[in-house]
Scaffold this active site. Structure first.
Site, short mmCIF file in Angstrom:
data_model
loop_
_atom_site.label_atom_id
_atom_site.label_comp_id
_atom_site.label_asym_id
_atom_site.label_seq_id
_atom_site.Cartn_x
_atom_site.Cartn_y
_atom_site.Cartn_z
N ALA A 98 29.48 -7.00 21.12
CA ALA A 98 30.27 -8.32 21.13
C ALA A 98 31.57 -8.25 21.91
O ALA A 98 31.99 -9.06 22.76
CB ALA A 98 30.36 -8.97 20.02
N GLY B 125 31.85 2.41 -2.91
CA GLY B 125 32.96 1.02 -2.99
C GLY B 125 34.18 1.59 -2.92
O GLY B 125 35.32 1.04 -2.98
N ASP C 89 32.34 -1.43 1.79
CA ASP C 89 32.87 -1.40 0.52
C ASP C 89 33.45 -3.07 0.25
O ASP C 89 33.62 -3.31 -0.95
CB ASP C 89 34.29 -0.58 0.36
CG ASP C 89 33.91 0.76 0.51
OD1 ASP C 89 32.84 1.22 0.10
OD2 ASP C 89 34.99 1.38 0.81
N VAL D 37 32.45 -6.03 24.00
CA VAL D 37 32.29 -5.47 25.41
C VAL D 37 31.81 -6.71 26.20
O VAL D 37 32.24 -6.82 27.16
CB VAL D 37 31.01 -4.31 25.66
CG1 VAL D 37 30.66 -3.83 27.13
CG2 VAL D 37 31.67 -3.14 24.78
N ARG D 38 30.60 -7.21 25.77
CA ARG D 38 30.21 -8.42 26.34
C ARG D 38 31.05 -9.62 26.41
O ARG D 38 31.08 -10.21 27.74
CB ARG D 38 28.92 -8.89 26.00
CG ARG D 38 27.68 -7.93 25.93
CD ARG D 38 26.70 -8.13 26.87
NE ARG D 38 25.80 -7.07 26.73
CZ ARG D 38 24.26 -7.25 26.70
NH1 ARG D 38 23.69 -8.47 26.26
NH2 ARG D 38 23.59 -6.07 27.04
N ARG E 140 37.95 10.36 10.64
CA ARG E 140 39.29 9.94 10.20
C ARG E 140 40.25 11.12 10.81
O ARG E 140 39.88 12.38 10.34
CB ARG E 140 39.02 10.18 8.69
CG ARG E 140 37.97 9.33 7.89
CD ARG E 140 37.86 9.51 6.60
NE ARG E 140 36.72 9.10 5.84
CZ ARG E 140 36.39 7.88 5.34
NH1 ARG E 140 37.27 6.88 5.71
NH2 ARG E 140 35.23 7.87 4.69
#
Ligand code: F6P
Length: 330
Positions: free
Chosen positions: A26, A174, A131, A28-29, A76
């Site tokens: 979404a 979670g 989470d 990119v387009r 990370r």
């Protein structure tokens, strides 16, 4: 009106979540639709530091919405936490001619975006984590798929637990929150759900509901434990064995919950959020987090969003207490 940005970098960071690909597509387009160029940064902040990029065009994001994981990889980055790492990341943005960044991830991702915004680049965050622990948003990308994946496994577990008249202790992910555990617990009809937000009183919240269910005729039990609970699934299972003499088995669902093809809800929310992120940037906005507020898509200032807190679903807890007969409040 001409867009305020010309080239956007998009990346995914932290734990991956099903639906991230739909968000990338979404972004990119929508960018292309608005005449903005879009570059993929691979491996989150690590890739931003090292100039690890992927060329993204209309076709390169075709047929990715239905795929789990993230086509841009995730990581990370410890290096990014230091000033040196952040300076390197900013240097890459300059080298690539990026005037805006869209980061898909959790609170850590948003903090990183904020630090880069101080060097002058426009930034927008999109909440992506199984989470559902991002305070400003009632929904995070990947949550629905993770709930359904956990549920499918628990339904299978229930078959064998029932045959053997056992107690099943299932650990769900979670991080430090119990949102996933509560949702999964309600959906699977668990006897007990334990969350890290609340210190468990074993006698009234585990032993008592099990005893009551036993008296009512139940011979198998489903206990959902969020990974952040102090005693952990193994500790809880041991106490159930010791104090209730039940044949008990532990299942840690783990990273299985992070994979798989995203549900319709995740694909749709991710698509709306990706669209909104680019729309905000094109309108000249910066330091925003796109968020869900019920069925609506809204946005918040990143600092404001990071300062918010999110409680567990109170209605869900109330319903669960009523259905399991637990009287003591969470
Ligand atoms: O934040 C998503 C999450 O899957 C958490 O539920 C979990 O605590 C953590 O990431 C696991 O991280 P890793 O993939 O680094 O083991």
């Amino acid at each position: 009106m001409e867009s305020a940005v010309r080239r956007i970098g998009v990346f995914t960071s932290g734990g991956d979540a099903p639906g991230m690909n739909a968000a990338i597509r979404a972004v990119v387009r929508t960018s292309l639709h608005l005449g903005i160029e879009c570059i993929g940064i691979r491996r989150g902040y690590h890739g931003l530091i090292n100039g690890d990029i992927a060329r993204l065009d209309f076709e390169s994001v075709s047929d990715i919405s239905r795929r789990g994981g993230t086509m841009l990889y995730s990581a990370r980055s410890r290096e990014f936490i230091g000033e040196d790492g952040r300076n390197k990341a900013m240097a890459t943005c300059k080298l690539l001619g990026l005037d805006a960044l869209v980061g898909i991830g959790g609170d850590g991702t948003f903090k990183g975006l904020l630090s880069l915004a101080q060097s002058g680049i426009s930034v927008v965050g999109i909440p992506g984590t199984i989470d559902n622990d991002i305070a400003c948003s009632t929904y995070t990308i990947g949550y629905d798929t993770a709930c359904n994946t956990a549920l499918e496994s628990i339904d299978r577990l229930r078959d064998t637990m029932k045959s053997h008249e056992r107690c099943s202790v299932v650990e769900v992910m979670g991080h430090r929150a119990g949102h996933l555990a509560v949702a999964v617990g309600i959906a699977c009809g668990a006897t007990v759900v334990l969350v890290p937000e609340h210190e468990t009183d074993f006698e009234s919240e585990v032993a008592e509901p099990i005893r009551r269910a036993r008296i009512a005729g139940r011979t198998h039990f489903m206990i959902i434990v969020a990974e952040g609970v102090t005693d952990g699934a193994y500790g809880v299972a041991q106490r159930i064995r010791d104090e209730l003499a039940l044949d008990t088995r532990v299942t840690v669902l783990g990273h299985v919950q992070r994979g798989g093809s995203p549900t319709a809800r995740d694909r749709m929310m991710a698509t709306y959020m990706g669209y909104e992120a680019v729309r905000l940037l094109a309108d000249g906005k910066t330091c925003r987090v796109v968020a869900a507020k019920g069925d609506d898509i809204v946005d918040y200032d990143i600092t404001e969003a990071l300062g918010m807190t999110k409680g567990l679903d109170q209605r869900g807890l109330e319903v669960m207490r009523a259905l399991t007969g637990v009287r003591k409040g969470l």
